[in-house]
Design a protein around this motif. Structure first.
Motif, short mmCIF file in Angstrom:
data_model
loop_
_atom_site.label_atom_id
_atom_site.label_comp_id
_atom_site.label_asym_id
_atom_site.label_seq_id
_atom_site.Cartn_x
_atom_site.Cartn_y
_atom_site.Cartn_z
N PHE A 74 0.84 -1.19 0.00
CA PHE A 74 0.00 0.00 0.00
C PHE A 74 0.89 1.25 0.00
N SER A 75 0.30 2.36 -0.49
CA SER A 75 0.99 3.66 -0.51
C SER A 75 -0.08 4.73 -0.34
N ILE A 76 0.03 5.52 0.73
CA ILE A 76 -1.00 6.49 1.06
C ILE A 76 -0.37 7.87 1.24
N ASP A 77 -1.00 8.88 0.60
CA ASP A 77 -0.57 10.26 0.82
C ASP A 77 -0.97 10.69 2.23
N LEU A 78 -0.01 11.24 2.95
CA LEU A 78 -0.31 11.74 4.29
C LEU A 78 -1.01 13.09 4.19
N PRO A 79 -2.16 13.29 4.84
CA PRO A 79 -2.93 14.54 4.72
C PRO A 79 -2.12 15.77 5.10
N LEU A 80 -1.20 15.65 6.02
CA LEU A 80 -0.43 16.81 6.49
C LEU A 80 0.98 16.83 5.89
N GLY A 81 1.14 16.15 4.76
CA GLY A 81 2.49 16.07 4.19
C GLY A 81 2.64 16.73 2.83
N LYS A 82 1.72 17.63 2.46
CA LYS A 82 1.75 18.22 1.13
C LYS A 82 2.57 19.51 1.09
N ARG A 83 3.21 19.74 -0.06
CA ARG A 83 3.87 21.01 -0.37
C ARG A 83 3.54 21.38 -1.82
N LYS A 84 3.29 22.66 -2.06
CA LYS A 84 3.03 23.13 -3.42
C LYS A 84 3.75 24.46 -3.62
N VAL A 85 4.15 24.71 -4.87
CA VAL A 85 4.76 25.99 -5.21
C VAL A 85 4.36 26.37 -6.64
N ALA A 86 4.11 27.66 -6.84
CA ALA A 86 3.82 28.19 -8.19
C ALA A 86 4.78 29.34 -8.45
N ILE A 87 5.55 29.23 -9.53
CA ILE A 87 6.59 30.21 -9.83
C ILE A 87 6.27 30.89 -11.17
N PRO A 88 5.95 32.19 -11.17
CA PRO A 88 5.70 32.89 -12.43
C PRO A 88 7.02 33.30 -13.09
N ILE A 89 7.13 33.04 -14.39
CA ILE A 89 8.34 33.34 -15.15
C ILE A 89 7.98 34.20 -16.36
N ASP A 90 8.69 35.31 -16.52
CA ASP A 90 8.59 36.14 -17.73
C ASP A 90 9.86 35.93 -18.54
N ALA A 91 9.71 35.63 -19.82
CA ALA A 91 10.87 35.34 -20.66
C ALA A 91 10.77 36.11 -21.97
N THR A 92 11.94 36.46 -22.50
CA THR A 92 12.02 37.11 -23.82
C THR A 92 12.86 36.23 -24.74
N VAL A 93 12.29 35.85 -25.86
CA VAL A 93 12.97 35.00 -26.82
C VAL A 93 13.09 35.75 -28.15
N LYS A 94 14.30 35.73 -28.71
CA LYS A 94 14.52 36.36 -30.02
C LYS A 94 14.97 35.31 -31.02
N ALA A 95 14.50 35.48 -32.26
CA ALA A 95 14.96 34.63 -33.36
C ALA A 95 15.66 35.52 -34.37
N TYR A 96 16.83 35.08 -34.82
CA TYR A 96 17.55 35.87 -35.82
C TYR A 96 18.09 34.95 -36.92
N ILE A 97 18.43 35.56 -38.04
CA ILE A 97 18.99 34.82 -39.17
C ILE A 97 20.30 35.49 -39.55
N ASP A 98 21.35 34.70 -39.61
CA ASP A 98 22.69 35.21 -39.92
C ASP A 98 22.99 34.94 -41.39
N PHE A 99 23.15 36.02 -42.17
CA PHE A 99 23.39 35.89 -43.61
C PHE A 99 24.87 35.92 -43.98
N ALA A 100 25.76 35.80 -42.99
CA ALA A 100 27.19 35.90 -43.26
C ALA A 100 27.65 34.86 -44.28
N ASP A 101 27.10 33.65 -44.20
CA ASP A 101 27.51 32.57 -45.11
C ASP A 101 26.51 32.33 -46.23
N PHE A 102 25.60 33.29 -46.45
CA PHE A 102 24.63 33.16 -47.54
C PHE A 102 25.38 33.14 -48.87
#
Length: 224
Positions: A74-102
Motif C-alpha cells: 500500500f501507498s497512502i498520501d499523508l494529509p499533512l504532508g503536502k507542499r506546493k509551489v507556483a513560480i511565475p516566469i517572464d521570458a524574452t525569446v529572439k529569433a535571428y537569421i545570420d546571412f554571413a555565409d549566404f
C-alpha cells in the motif's frame, strides 16, 4: 558619281537590320544571382522576431506512507504532508537569421521564379525574470519549506519549458515572414515580380532541432 539602284540600298539596310537583331538575340542575359547574393549578405544578422512569454511553473509533492499489510502493498498520501509551489516566469525569446555565409547555394531559379532558402534560424533566450514576490507556496505543518536549491531547480525547469513551447508558438514561421518582408523588396528591385518570389527555410523545424539552433549560453545565464 553614279547613284546606287534603290533595290541595292534596300538590301543593304535589310542585311544591317538582320545583323543587329542577330547580335541582340545572341547576347547573354545578365545574371542577377551574384548581385542578389551580395545584397542579401548585407543584411548581416537579421533579428526576425521577438516574443515575450509568461509562464507559471507549478510543483507539488507529498509525503507518502508505504508498506505491506496482509501481504498487500500500500501507498497512502499523508494529509499533512503536502507542499506546493507556483513560480511565475517572464521570458524574452529572439529569433535571428545570420546571412554571413549566404551564397548562391541558397538561391534556386526556375525560369522567371526565384526561391530563397534562408539560413537556419538561431534562437536566444535573452532574459528570464522571476517575480519572487508573486511566488506562491503552500507547505504543510509537518513539512519543511522549499530550499533555495529546489526553487532554483524549478526555475531552470521553467526556462526549459519556455523553450519546449517555441515550435507550438510559430516562432519559426514568424521569423520566415519577417525575413520575407525584408528580402522581397530587394529582389523586386532586380526585376523579379513579387508573386514569383518564394522565401523559405530548408525544412520545418521542430522541438528536436532546438538544441542545435539555440544559443545555449542564453539558457544558462538568462536568469535575472
Amino acid at each position: 558619281m553614279k547613284r546606287l539602284p534603290i533595290y541595292i540600298i534596300g538590301l543593304a539596310l535589310l542585311m544591317l537590320s538582320c545583323s543587329e537583331k542577330k547580335t541582340a538575340a545572341t547576347s547573354k542575359p545578365i545574371d542577377t544571382i551574384p548581385m542578389m547574393v551580395m545584397q542579401i549578405q548585407k543584411c548581416s544578422r537579421l533579428y526576425a522576431t521577438e516574443m515575450r512569454l509568461h509562464k507559471i511553473i507549478t510543483h507539488d509533492d507529498s509525503k507518502r506512507l508505504s508498506g505491506t499489510f496482509l501481504n498487500k502493498d500500500f501507498s497512502i498520501d499523508l494529509p499533512l504532508g503536502k507542499r506546493k509551489v507556483a513560480i511565475p516566469i517572464d521570458a524574452t525569446v529572439k529569433a535571428y537569421i545570420d546571412f554571413a555565409d549566404f551564397s548562391e547555394r541558397n538561391v534556386k531559379k526556375h525560369g522567371d521564379k526565384v526561391e530563397i532558402i534562408l539560413p537556419d534560424p538561431r534562437l536566444t533566450l535573452t532574459s528570464t525574470k522571476i517575480n519572487h514576490e508573486e511566488v506562491k507556496q503552500y507547505v504543510a505543518l509537518t513539512r519543511g519549506n522549499f530550499t533555495d536549491e529546489e526553487l532554483t531547480s524549478y526555475e531552470r525547469q521553467g526556462r526549459e519549458a519556455v523553450i519546449r513551447d517555441l515550435p507550438q508558438l510559430q516562432i519559426f514561421e514568424m521569423a520566415r515572414s519577417s525575413a520575407a518582408r525584408t528580402l522581397i523588396p530587394i529582389i523586386v528591385q532586380m526585376g523579379y515580380k513579387e508573386q514569383d518570389i518564394t522565401i523559405t527555410f530548408r525544412k520545418k523545424f521542430t522541438l528536436d532541432d532546438i538544441p542545435a539552433i539555440i544559443d545555449k549560453t542564453t539558457v544558462e545565464h538568462a536568469k535575472q
